[in-house]
Enzyme design. Structure first.
Site, PDB file in Angstrom:
ATOM      1  CE1 TYR A 130      37.229  27.803  59.725  1.00 17.39           C
ATOM      2  CE2 TYR A 130      37.892  25.524  59.476  1.00 17.39           C
ATOM      3  CZ  TYR A 130      37.465  26.713  58.924  1.00 17.39           C
ATOM      4  OH  TYR A 130      37.265  26.799  57.565  1.00 17.39           O
ATOM      5  CB  SER A 149      35.662  23.311  56.777  1.00 16.80           C
ATOM      6  OG  SER A 149      36.995  22.851  56.839  1.00 16.80           O
TER       7      SER A 149
HETATM    8  P1  NAD Z   1      38.360  35.141  53.144  1.00 16.18           P
HETATM    9  O1  NAD Z   1      39.117  35.671  54.315  1.00 16.18           O
HETATM   10  O2  NAD Z   1      38.959  35.206  51.792  1.00 16.18           O
HETATM   11  O3  NAD Z   1      36.918  35.830  53.081  1.00 16.18           O
HETATM   12  C1  NAD Z   1      36.088  35.920  54.205  1.00 16.18           C
HETATM   13  C2  NAD Z   1      35.140  37.092  54.019  1.00 16.18           C
HETATM   14  O4  NAD Z   1      34.249  37.082  55.156  1.00 16.18           O
HETATM   15  C3  NAD Z   1      35.843  38.457  54.000  1.00 16.18           C
HETATM   16  O5  NAD Z   1      35.369  39.222  52.902  1.00 16.18           O
HETATM   17  C4  NAD Z   1      35.437  39.093  55.319  1.00 16.18           C
HETATM   18  O6  NAD Z   1      35.301  40.521  55.256  1.00 16.18           O
HETATM   19  C5  NAD Z   1      34.097  38.437  55.574  1.00 16.18           C
HETATM   20  N1  NAD Z   1      33.708  38.481  56.987  1.00 16.18           N
HETATM   21  C6  NAD Z   1      34.486  38.208  58.066  1.00 16.18           C
HETATM   22  N2  NAD Z   1      33.768  38.411  59.189  1.00 16.18           N
HETATM   23  C7  NAD Z   1      32.524  38.796  58.809  1.00 16.18           C
HETATM   24  C8  NAD Z   1      31.352  39.149  59.507  1.00 16.18           C
HETATM   25  N3  NAD Z   1      31.307  39.164  60.870  1.00 16.18           N
HETATM   26  N4  NAD Z   1      30.253  39.496  58.811  1.00 16.18           N
HETATM   27  C9  NAD Z   1      30.280  39.511  57.453  1.00 16.18           C
HETATM   28  N5  NAD Z   1      31.369  39.205  56.726  1.00 16.18           N
HETATM   29  C10 NAD Z   1      32.482  38.842  57.411  1.00 16.18           C
HETATM   30  O7  NAD Z   1      38.020  33.617  53.572  1.00 16.18           O
HETATM   31  P2  NAD Z   1      37.645  32.321  52.691  1.00 16.18           P
HETATM   32  O8  NAD Z   1      38.807  31.418  52.723  1.00 16.18           O
HETATM   33  O9  NAD Z   1      37.032  32.709  51.402  1.00 16.18           O
HETATM   34  O10 NAD Z   1      36.547  31.658  53.650  1.00 16.18           O
HETATM   35  C11 NAD Z   1      35.160  31.726  53.400  1.00 16.18           C
HETATM   36  C12 NAD Z   1      34.492  30.574  54.126  1.00 16.18           C
HETATM   37  O11 NAD Z   1      34.998  29.337  53.646  1.00 16.18           O
HETATM   38  C13 NAD Z   1      34.706  30.560  55.642  1.00 16.18           C
HETATM   39  O12 NAD Z   1      33.511  30.161  56.295  1.00 16.18           O
HETATM   40  C14 NAD Z   1      35.772  29.509  55.817  1.00 16.18           C
HETATM   41  O13 NAD Z   1      35.732  28.903  57.091  1.00 16.18           O
HETATM   42  C15 NAD Z   1      35.377  28.527  54.729  1.00 16.18           C
HETATM   43  N6  NAD Z   1      36.435  27.610  54.322  1.00 16.18           N
HETATM   44  C16 NAD Z   1      37.608  28.095  53.816  1.00 16.18           C
HETATM   45  C17 NAD Z   1      38.585  27.208  53.433  1.00 16.18           C
HETATM   46  C18 NAD Z   1      39.899  27.669  52.874  1.00 16.18           C
HETATM   47  O14 NAD Z   1      40.793  26.820  52.768  1.00 16.18           O
HETATM   48  N7  NAD Z   1      40.051  28.916  52.481  1.00 16.18           N
HETATM   49  C19 NAD Z   1      38.378  25.819  53.560  1.00 16.18           C
HETATM   50  C20 NAD Z   1      37.176  25.377  54.087  1.00 16.18           C
HETATM   51  C21 NAD Z   1      36.210  26.282  54.446  1.00 16.18           C
END
Ligand code: NAD
Length: 260
Positions: free
Chosen positions: A155, A142
């Protein structure tokens, strides 16, 4: 770049960024494994990819459980023959000022983001080494792998930690053709971010619109959210880039929020 003949496993691929990464990798020719805690949604994503002519299976995986991770990777190799690309993406967000941050929430955050990255790497890299074809490991970092924000102690700590893990894996895996990189998105409108907007508004005492404008997008060059497609294309590029010229790196995809 073609990923024809490659097998890619994406954790947290039942939603958001992980889902789009899986779709993009499948479009580029990989057989993909939709690994998620939520098997029902993972199966829907796999079915959609297959309906579009791709190759995909869903596996149930809690990335914090060593047994579940090992079982999911074994299932991948036994059903699809190998694992060439690992996208360690599963993640959650819990925001709170540090004086109110529950220790149990801190441990949960580090378990999903860091134990998950470690366990999936350990299980997958053994197969990559044994097959002798190298591989690509991509961690979902991130901008918070480089920058701090209020309310996000766990985080930011976890996302900074992924840089260290990727650099070690790059050094250990280099001689055997395994590359490791971190993709670092800015804010992307997924369920993870949608949940945070009202929570941050409450914690900071400002409106939801102000959270978007003055907290999330303030430092971008154009006031725009990063998209799941932007992130997925970057992941697919790293998956298909078969030279150690690009290893141990972090690639920031954030509309200029963070420049390195
Ligand atoms: P999201 O909530 O849309 O999806 C996350 C997925 O992870 C879900 O399907 C959930 O069921 C799954 N999950 C949660 N805990 C789990 C576990 N213990 N084992 C297996 N699966 C699990 O989230 P997102 O925004 O798509 O985030 C995905 C990644 O991207 C994360 O690592 C997040 O930190 C990172 N990220 C997101 C953003 C953002 O702005 N959305 C920015 C930077 C980084």
């Amino acid at each position: 770049m073609s990923l024809q003949g490659k097998v890619a496993l994406v954790t947290g691929a039942a939603s958001g960024i992980g889902e789009q990464c899986a779709r993009q990798l499948a479009q580029d020719g990989a057989a993909v494994v939709i690994a998620d805690l939520n098997l029902q949604n993972a199966q829907k994503v796999a079915d959609a990819i297959v309906a579009e002519g791709g190759k995909a299976i869903a596996v149930s995986m809690d990335v914090t459980s060593e047994a579940a991770v090992n079982a999911g990777i074994e299932e991948t190799v036994s059903k699809l023959g190998s694992i060439d690309v690992l996208v360690s993406n599963a993640g959650i967000q819990i925001v709170n000022p540090i004086e109110d941050y529950e220790f149990s929430d801190w441990k949960k955050m580090l378990a999903i983001h860091l134990d998950g990255a470690f366990l999936t790497t350990k299980a997958a890299i053994r197969h990559m080494y044994a097959a002798g074809k190298g591989g690509s490991i991509i961690y979902m970092g991130s901008v918070h792998s480089h920058e701090a924000s209020k309310l996000k102690s766990a985080y930011v700590t976890a996302k900074h930690g992924l840089l260290g893990l990727a650099r070690v894996v790059a050094k250990e895996g280099g001689p055997r053709g395994v590359r490791a990189n971190v993709v670092c998105p800015g804010f992307v409108r997924t369920p993870l971010v949608d949940k945070q907007i009202p929570e941050q508004a409450k914690a900071l005492g400002i409106s939801e619109a102000e959270v978007v404008k003055n907290v999330m997008l303030k430092e971008t060059v154009d006031g725009e959210f990063t998209t799941v497609a932007d992130v997925a294309r970057t992941v697919a590029f790293l998956a298909g880039f078969e030279s150690a010229a690009l290893t141990g790196q972090s690639v920031v995809v954030s509309h200029g929020w963070f420049m390195q």
